[in-house]
Design a protein around this motif. Structure first.
Motif, PDB file in Angstrom:
ATOM      1  N   PHE A 178     -24.179  35.275  33.538  1.00 11.42           N
ATOM      2  CA  PHE A 178     -24.983  34.114  33.136  1.00 11.42           C
ATOM      3  C   PHE A 178     -25.111  34.060  31.616  1.00 11.42           C
ATOM      4  CE2 PHE A 178     -28.143  30.843  33.688  1.00 11.42           C
ATOM      5  CZ  PHE A 178     -28.989  30.982  32.587  1.00 11.42           C
ATOM      6  N   VAL A 179     -25.414  35.228  31.004  1.00 13.31           N
ATOM      7  CA  VAL A 179     -25.654  35.267  29.557  1.00 13.31           C
ATOM      8  C   VAL A 179     -24.399  34.884  28.788  1.00 13.31           C
ATOM      9  CG1 VAL A 179     -26.175  36.843  27.643  1.00 13.31           C
ATOM     10  CG2 VAL A 179     -27.519  36.937  29.734  1.00 13.31           C
ATOM     11  N   TYR A 190     -28.438  44.542  25.184  1.00 10.97           N
ATOM     12  CA  TYR A 190     -27.679  45.641  25.812  1.00 10.97           C
ATOM     13  C   TYR A 190     -28.192  45.925  27.221  1.00 10.97           C
ATOM     14  CZ  TYR A 190     -25.836  50.319  26.567  1.00 10.97           C
ATOM     15  OH  TYR A 190     -25.197  51.412  27.080  1.00 10.97           O
ATOM     16  N   GLN A 191     -29.521  45.906  27.403  1.00  9.91           N
ATOM     17  CA  GLN A 191     -30.089  46.167  28.721  1.00  9.91           C
ATOM     18  C   GLN A 191     -29.734  45.058  29.704  1.00  9.91           C
ATOM     19  OE1 GLN A 191     -34.050  46.883  26.870  1.00  9.91           O
ATOM     20  NE2 GLN A 191     -34.168  48.616  28.290  1.00  9.91           N
ATOM     21  N   LEU A 192     -29.741  43.818  29.235  1.00 12.32           N
ATOM     22  CA  LEU A 192     -29.398  42.699  30.125  1.00 12.32           C
ATOM     23  C   LEU A 192     -27.932  42.756  30.541  1.00 12.32           C
ATOM     24  CD1 LEU A 192     -31.286  39.819  28.269  1.00 12.32           C
ATOM     25  CD2 LEU A 192     -32.022  41.012  30.325  1.00 12.32           C
ATOM     26  N   MET A 193     -27.067  43.148  29.603  1.00 14.63           N
ATOM     27  CA  MET A 193     -25.632  43.133  29.882  1.00 14.63           C
ATOM     28  C   MET A 193     -25.202  44.226  30.855  1.00 14.63           C
ATOM     29  SD  MET A 193     -24.282  40.650  28.111  1.00 14.63           S
ATOM     30  CE  MET A 193     -22.599  40.938  27.658  1.00 14.63           C
ATOM     31  N   LEU A 213     -15.427  36.200  37.040  1.00 15.17           N
ATOM     32  CA  LEU A 213     -16.597  37.063  36.798  1.00 15.17           C
ATOM     33  C   LEU A 213     -16.079  38.417  36.353  1.00 15.17           C
ATOM     34  CD1 LEU A 213     -18.835  36.203  39.866  1.00 15.17           C
ATOM     35  CD2 LEU A 213     -18.877  35.217  37.586  1.00 15.17           C
ATOM     36  N   GLN A 214     -16.337  38.718  35.090  1.00 16.24           N
ATOM     37  CA  GLN A 214     -15.895  39.999  34.562  1.00 16.24           C
ATOM     38  C   GLN A 214     -16.997  41.025  34.770  1.00 16.24           C
ATOM     39  OE1 GLN A 214     -14.941  39.391  30.524  1.00 16.24           O
ATOM     40  NE2 GLN A 214     -13.211  38.048  30.919  1.00 16.24           N
ATOM     41  N   LEU A 221     -30.115  27.016  37.264  1.00 17.19           N
ATOM     42  CA  LEU A 221     -30.697  28.344  37.063  1.00 17.19           C
ATOM     43  C   LEU A 221     -31.254  28.444  35.651  1.00 17.19           C
ATOM     44  CD1 LEU A 221     -31.251  31.244  37.934  1.00 17.19           C
ATOM     45  CD2 LEU A 221     -28.917  31.828  37.273  1.00 17.19           C
ATOM     46  N   ILE A 222     -32.533  28.806  35.545  1.00 21.44           N
ATOM     47  CA  ILE A 222     -33.200  29.006  34.260  1.00 21.44           C
ATOM     48  C   ILE A 222     -33.659  30.465  34.201  1.00 21.44           C
ATOM     49  CG2 ILE A 222     -35.105  28.306  32.762  1.00 21.44           C
ATOM     50  CD1 ILE A 222     -35.104  25.630  34.308  1.00 21.44           C
ATOM     51  N   MET A 223     -33.227  31.185  33.154  1.00 23.14           N
ATOM     52  CA  MET A 223     -33.609  32.594  33.018  1.00 23.14           C
ATOM     53  C   MET A 223     -34.607  32.729  31.872  1.00 23.14           C
ATOM     54  SD  MET A 223     -31.241  36.004  32.627  1.00 23.14           S
ATOM     55  CE  MET A 223     -31.015  35.997  30.861  1.00 23.14           C
TER      56      MET A 223
END
Length: 864
Positions: free
Chosen positions: A815-816, A804-807, A857-858, A793-795
């Motif tokens: 993934f991050v 903040y928006q991604l999290m 997975l949190q 997987l490549i993001m």
């Protein structure tokens, strides 16, 4: 024809639903619960069966026409029965109708169109105390005959709104020793003669209400004293058309009878304003009451224009005099002569224009004077002098512009001069409670003038025009001020002019301060210095956006900051509080607000207002999202690294000075440097293309993106990487618009594309995050990452998306937290370098090492 049928069908359907609703509502209402039988509006024609232990039985608004000895079962515990307002032309109460209800205390038979009583209708009600018979078309026979013979404990009878023409109660009333309240208002009684109330003689009647009857139709003189031998607490004769002559006749006729209170409200004494059809009362009007020991006289709501001299001189025992809502414009000298025991005088809602020095002469013991809602514009200096026991003075809603009488006032508890036209206060005021709201005061320095007197404890200055401040004397160091209301003024103009920043510095005993609606944009840092006893502060409905740490005193317990413009307040400001209101502010939900959010979730402070009213207004993705729904997990890194960043800033500044020239050159020509680098490498190493094994997967990579981003993806990536766009390109890519099978389920197409591709490249944009299919595809690709333990997987993040928006999105956050992602370069000269790096990631095989502990997975709460 079809439309008619359809309309009929709809009508039947609506009727059916309405009928069902009525059945359900009736079922809920017509039942017995908690020892109360509730059967109102149930269309009953007979008394329903109920449990034998009920306490209350409600049968109002039904169709019951008759109650007899068999209507009620034996109900020993019943204490209240309501059988009024039946939807029938009459209700008949037969003999022994209530014989099975021996302990009933209250019986309500009111508001029946016609109530017919048999002679022994009330048999068995020996414990009855309250009987309601109003609005039943009853005539005088209900009192003149022996219907009440079975009552032993009767206390209250209401016969108002009936057709009773004379008042001659049956002799049996003499045995009703507990009867104390008889209501006969709005009947047709025109005359009561001496002897008519013989059966009441020797009784102590607490209240006899004869208001709104036909006494005004009796032009003859009263025939003796009808109340002889009766001791009254309150006799009510309101609305009987008493003019001055009839009032004089009445007072003369009841001479010698003792009253505590006489109520003659809604009379027609006096000419009113601009008329001369009836005269004002004079000294002789109330002379007949000289021996009545009268304590309270109510003459409110009438047309009295002038209070003549010695008007009440025969009422020396009078304590309360009510003259409100007349047309009083003149108070003659010695109008209150003889009222040496009067403590309460109500002159509100009249048309007084001036108060003179002689107006209140003779009221040496008066404690309260109510002059509100007159037209008073001028008060002479000595108007209230000599009233040494005055405690409450009400002058609100008049036209007073200046006051000179404060200096001559004795000490009073309360002075209310609100809703006038005061522009300045010239003298100190010796009172405890001062209300100056809704005037025209402009100078906050008036507070200095007020607080020169130690006795002042409560001051209300709200709804004025306070916009400047000039000190008018020093505030007493020993002032006792506990409550100060400065709401709805212009305190912002005063403070931004650097005036009176220390106005509160000497108010060491102040407990409550209201500064709401003052257009405040800031608070002087030491504005509340000296308020060592302040407990409650109201700053709501201002324009505050920032609060200095330590601006509030440490003893503050209740703070209202609602309806301001606070952005990111520090929770340290609120450490001393017990109650806090920060609803309807302008919170910016960034990591700077994380400390406040954590504090709100953990604090023991009582948060006033609804949680949903404490919300974000920025960024747009969080608009009106309540703070309690916001998580701050993504802000922990910033908090931990904050001290380290400062240290690295110092070191990097030194290092950056050494390499500044190289950095500038690289920044300006890095695109050229990359091309040169590639050429050198190709010459030295003879760069070989790293081709993938075609037998392993059908595609080199599946490119996942939002459909709205297709044009950009095609121009930026597909045309430069996909072999079908150009033979020089090296990859066989899969994307939806070309390679998905038409008609196939979308999720199946996505799953097939991910399984048949060596890698999955997700182009993450704002539209990608809003597209549920894209998030699902990302999740599926990541599950392959965990299953095969390969970096498949490549993001690629495109556009101004913050960490903040991604999290906020659980799959992307997972993934991050474990892998690096690529970000599309903002500078065009970096595009070639980026494409080269992306190509190597597609080609390169990377194994993922399994950790000893299982991958977890949190998840954190996300806000949509």
């Amino acid at each position: 024809m079809n439309k008619s049928v359809k309309g009929s069908t709809v009508l039947h359907y609506v009727t059916f639903l309405l009928g069902g609703w009525l059945i359900i509502a009736t079922a809920k209402r017509c039942r017995t619960e908690n020892r109360t039988a509730q059967f109102c509006f149930c269309n009953l024609t007979q008394i329903p069966s109920v449990p034998g232990d009920i306490l209350e039985f409600f049968l109002n608004f039904n169709l019951i026409m008759e109650v007899n000895a068999t209507s009620f079962p034996r109900l020993e515990t019943l204490v209240k029965l309501e059988l009024g307002s039946q939807y029938t032309k009459y209700l008949i109460i037969r003999n022994d109708a209530f014989v099975n209800l021996p302990n009933i205390i209250t019986l309500d038979l009111a508001s029946n169109e016609m109530l017919i009583l048999d002679p022994h209708a009330f048999a068995g009600l020996s414990n009855l105390r309250n009987l309601l018979l109003y609005y039943n078309s009853l005539n005088e026979s209900v009192l003149e005959e022996d219907y009440f013979q079975h009552f032993l404990l009767l206390e209250f009878v209401d016969l108002s709104y009936n057709h009773i023409r004379r008042l001659r109660p049956h002799s049996l009333f003499s045995s009703l020793h507990f009867l104390s309240i008889l209501i006969l208002k709005i009947n047709r009684i025109a005359t009561i003669c001496e002897g008519d109330l013989r059966s009441f003689q020797g009784k102590n009647i607490i209240i006899l209400d004869l208001s709104v009857n036909w006494f005004y139709k009796n032009d003859s003189h009263y025939c003796g004293n009808p109340f002889r031998g009766i001791v009254f607490d309150t006799l009510i004769l309101q609305g009987n058309g008493f003019n001055s002559d009839k009032m004089q006749d009445f007072c003369n006729s009841v001479k010698g009878t003792s009253f505590v209170q006489l109520k003659f409200g809604s009379h027609i004494m006096g000419p009113g304003f601009g008329y001369n059809n009836t005269r004002d009362p004079v000294k002789e009007t109330f002379a007949g009451l000289a021996e009545s020991s009268l304590k309270i006289l109510d003459l409110s709501v009438g047309g009295i224009f002038s209070l003549n001299p010695h008007l009440f001189t025969n009422l020396s025992d009078l304590v309360i005099l009510l003259l409100s809502s007349n047309k009083i414009n003149q108070i003659q000298k010695e109008a209150f002569a003889g009222l040496q025991n009067l403590t309460h005088l109500n002159l509100s809602h009249n048309i007084l224009g001036e108060i003179y020095d002689y107006t209140f002469e003779g009221l040496s013991n008066v404690k309260m004077i109510d002059l509100q809602q007159n037209h008073i514009g001028s008060i002479q200096n000595q108007a209230f002098s000599g009233l040494e026991k005055l405690e409450n003075l009400y002058l609100q809603d008049n036209a007073i512009k200046t006051v000179y009488f404060f200096q001559s006032l004795p000490f009073t508890f309360l002075i209310n001069v609100s809703e006038n036209k005061l522009e300045d206060l010239k003298d100190p005021i010796n009172a405890t409670f001062l209300d100056f709201r809704a005037n025209r005061l402009k100078d906050l320095g008036n507070l200095h003038q007020i607080l020169q007197v130690q006795s002042v404890q409560y001051v209300i200055l709200k709804q004025n025009r306070l916009s400047t401040c000039t000190a008018m004397g020093n505030i007493s160091e020993d002032n006792q001020l506990l409550y100060l209301d400065l709401a709805e003024n212009l305190l912002q103009i005063i403070w931004e002019s650097n005036l009176c920043w220390d106005i509160f510095s000497k108010l060491s005993k102040l407990q409550t301060l209201n500064l709401d609606q003052n257009h405040l944009k800031f608070l002087p840092q030491h504005a509340f210095h000296g308020l060592t006893s302040l407990q409650k502060l109201n700053l709501s409905s201002n324009l505050l956006s920032y609060l200095f740490p330590g601006v509030f005193p440490g003893n503050l317990t209740i703070l209202d900051l609602s309806k301001n413009q606070l952005l990111s307040p520090s929770p340290e400001i609120f450490t001393s509080l017990i109650q806090l209101d920060i609803t309807h502010n302008m919170f910016i939900c960034s990591c700077e607000l994380s400390s406040l959010i954590l504090w709100l979730n953990q604090t023991n402070v009582t948060l006033l207002g609804s949680q949903n009213d404490t919300y974000c207004v920025f960024p747009d993705a969080f608009f009106r999202v309540p703070l309690y729904q916001i998580t701050v997990d993504g802000c922990d890194e910033d908090t931990i690294l904050k001290p380290l960043r400062f240290s690295l800033f110092i070191l990097n500044t030194v290092a950056l000075a050494l390499f500044i020239t190289l950095v500038v050159i690289y920044t300006r020509f890095r695109g050229f440097c990359f091309i040169l680098y590639k050429r050198v490498i190709s010459i030295i190493i003879d760069d070989q293309k790293l081709d993938v094994d075609a037998s392993a997967c059908k595609y080199d990579a599946y490119v996942c993106y939002s459909g709205t981003d297709f044009e950009w993806v095609q121009n930026a990536l597909l045309k430069k990487l996909d072999s079908q766009y150009c033979s020089k390109n090296r990859f066989n890519l899969c994307f939806e618009e070309r390679d998905f099978i038409p008609g196939e389920d979308h999720i199946n197409n996505v799953c097939d594309a991910i399984r048949n591709s060596k890698k999955t490249v997700c182009i993450v944009t704002k539209q990608f995050l809003k597209d549920g299919w894209c998030i699902e595809a990302f999740n599926f690709a990541q599950s392959r990452y965990f299953t095969e333990l390969k970096n498949v997987l490549i993001m690629v993040v495109v556009g101004p998306l913050s960490q903040y928006q991604l999290m906020r999105y659980s799959p992307i956050r997972t993934f991050v937290q474990r892998r690096q992602y690529l970000r599309w370069p903002e500078d065009l000269q970096d595009v070639n370098w980026f494409l080269n790096r992306l190509s190597h990631k597609i080609v390169k095989e990377e194994k993922v090492r399994r950790k000893d502990d299982s991958l977890q997975l949190q998840t954190i709460a996300t806000v949509s």
